[in-house]
Scaffold this active site. Structure first.
Site, PDB file in Angstrom:
ATOM      1  N   ASP A   8       0.958  -1.186  -0.181  1.00  0.00           N
ATOM      2  CA  ASP A   8      -0.055   0.170   0.008  1.00  0.00           C
ATOM      3  C   ASP A   8       1.034   1.224  -0.004  1.00  0.00           C
ATOM      4  OD1 ASP A   8       0.895   0.396   2.439  1.00  0.00           O
ATOM      5  OD2 ASP A   8      -1.207   0.405   3.710  1.00  0.00           O
ATOM      6  N   CYS A  66       3.352  -2.616   3.956  1.00  0.00           N
ATOM      7  CA  CYS A  66       2.472  -1.529   4.277  1.00  0.00           C
ATOM      8  C   CYS A  66       3.314  -0.698   5.175  1.00  0.00           C
ATOM      9  CB  CYS A  66       1.253  -2.239   4.830  1.00  0.00           C
ATOM     10  SG  CYS A  66       1.051  -3.045   6.458  1.00  0.00           S
TER      11      CYS A  66
HETATM   12  C1  RB5 Z   1      -2.172   2.924   6.384  1.00  0.00           C
HETATM   13  O1  RB5 Z   1      -2.004   4.201   6.789  1.00  0.00           O
HETATM   14  C2  RB5 Z   1      -1.733   1.889   7.417  1.00  0.00           C
HETATM   15  O2  RB5 Z   1      -2.656   1.652   8.121  1.00  0.00           O
HETATM   16  C3  RB5 Z   1      -1.298   0.727   6.749  1.00  0.00           C
HETATM   17  O3  RB5 Z   1      -0.072   0.770   5.782  1.00  0.00           O
HETATM   18  C4  RB5 Z   1      -0.627  -0.316   7.593  1.00  0.00           C
HETATM   19  O4  RB5 Z   1       0.214  -0.168   8.530  1.00  0.00           O
HETATM   20  C5  RB5 Z   1      -1.673  -1.142   8.435  1.00  0.00           C
HETATM   21  O5  RB5 Z   1      -1.387  -2.214   9.060  1.00  0.00           O
END
Ligand code: RB5
Length: 143
Positions: A8, A66
């Site tokens: 992400d 992420c």
């Molecule tokens: C996104 O802001 C964040 O919540 C995601 O990248 C991750 O850390 C979730 O576990």
């Protein structure tokens, strides 16, 4: 080795660094996105897409990035046949391959530097599963 990777926005930077490093080592790395670090996207979409590739045997190992690696690992571990490990140290990166036969590595772009993430990814993909008594325990997970 064929590796699939996704992130992400929170994991975008380390994803790019890992793709570059693993490609240089000769691995085939399929990038499922996201394609920039600015646009907010939902990590479960990327985790599920990556797991589907592994379930369909289109790659041997996966890497999910992420912000913390946690959301990706929670999502991935709900998918059948997926053993995902979120970690930030070299010992765990090695042992989760040797003993847990983890097929997905989850890393946090807000936890690790690009250099640390690359180092962990290299260790993960280069370490074999030991089998033996560890396979029995993995079979017990699936029961
Ligand atoms: C996104 O802001 C964040 O919540 C995601 O990248 C991750 O850390 C979730 O576990």
């Amino acid at each position: 080795m064929k590796i699939v990777i996704a992130a992400d926005h929170g994991g975008y930077n380390i994803k790019q660094a890992i793709i570059s490093a693993l490609s240089t080592e000769g691995h085939i790395v399929e990038d499922l996105g996201t394609n920039d670090g600015e646009t907010s996207v939902d990590y479960p979409v990327y985790a599920k897409a990556l797991c589907k590739k592994l379930q369909q045997a289109e790659a041997e190992l996966g890497i999910l990035c992420c912000g913390t690696g946690i959301g990706m690992s929670m999502t991935a571990n709900k998918q059948k046949g997926i053993r995902a490990a979120v970690l930030s140290d070299a010992f765990s990166a090695e042992m989760t391959r040797r003993h847990n036969n983890a097929n997905v590595l989850c890393l946090g772009g807000r936890v690790l530097s690009e250099e640390q993430a690359v180092s962990l990814a290299k260790l993960f993909v280069s370490t074999p599963f030991e089998g033996g008594r560890h396979q029995r325990r993995i079979d017990m997970m699936e029961d």
